[in-house]
Design a protein around this motif. Sequence first.
Motif, PDB file in Angstrom:
ATOM      1  N   ILE A   1       0.826  -1.212   0.000  1.00 47.77           N
ATOM      2  CA  ILE A   1       0.000   0.000   0.000  1.00 47.77           C
ATOM      3  C   ILE A   1       0.858   1.259   0.000  1.00 47.77           C
ATOM      4  N   THR A   2       1.888   1.296   0.838  1.00 50.12           N
ATOM      5  CA  THR A   2       2.748   2.481   0.867  1.00 50.12           C
ATOM      6  C   THR A   2       3.513   2.638  -0.445  1.00 50.12           C
TER       7      THR A   2
ATOM      8  N   ALA B   1       2.319   1.749  -3.335  1.00 49.94           N
ATOM      9  CA  ALA B   1       1.317   2.245  -4.286  1.00 49.94           C
ATOM     10  C   ALA B   1       1.129   3.756  -4.146  1.00 49.94           C
ATOM     11  N   ILE B   2       1.039   4.252  -2.931  1.00 45.47           N
ATOM     12  CA  ILE B   2       0.876   5.694  -2.697  1.00 45.47           C
ATOM     13  C   ILE B   2       2.063   6.463  -3.266  1.00 45.47           C
ATOM     14  N   MET B   3       3.252   5.974  -3.007  1.00 45.80           N
ATOM     15  CA  MET B   3       4.441   6.622  -3.540  1.00 45.80           C
ATOM     16  C   MET B   3       4.417   6.607  -5.066  1.00 45.80           C
ATOM     17  N   HIS B   4       4.048   5.471  -5.626  1.00 49.34           N
ATOM     18  CA  HIS B   4       4.032   5.320  -7.076  1.00 49.34           C
ATOM     19  C   HIS B   4       2.978   6.224  -7.718  1.00 49.34           C
ATOM     20  N   PHE B   5       1.780   6.317  -7.134  1.00 55.05           N
ATOM     21  CA  PHE B   5       0.749   7.217  -7.651  1.00 55.05           C
ATOM     22  C   PHE B   5       1.275   8.653  -7.701  1.00 55.05           C
ATOM     23  N   SER B   6       1.923   9.077  -6.619  1.00 53.97           N
ATOM     24  CA  SER B   6       2.440  10.442  -6.543  1.00 53.97           C
ATOM     25  C   SER B   6       3.498  10.708  -7.604  1.00 53.97           C
TER      26      SER B   6
ATOM     27  N   THR C   1       1.466  -2.124  -9.228  1.00 53.03           N
ATOM     28  CA  THR C   1       1.350  -2.597  -7.844  1.00 53.03           C
ATOM     29  C   THR C   1       0.931  -4.062  -7.806  1.00 53.03           C
TER      30      THR C   1
END
Length: 72
Positions: free
Chosen positions: A5-6, A8-13, A41
Amino acid sequence: MTKTITFAIMHFSIAFGVTYLITGDLVLGGLVAVIEPAVNTVGYFFHEKVWQRLELRKTATLNLLTKGFVKL
């Protein structure tokens, strides 16, 4: 799962930021930020599973070698 999950958040940003900087388009940045990291992800999750299996095989082989069941 927290690691995934973390990640994924980094990757989205990162995906949004890079796409927005290149195109200047918020909508395109948003689309790329959702689609590409989501797919990536899922790939990362399965990549981790494969590496876990490889580590288990390595450990099992080492255990057999140290107990004398397998000779190289």
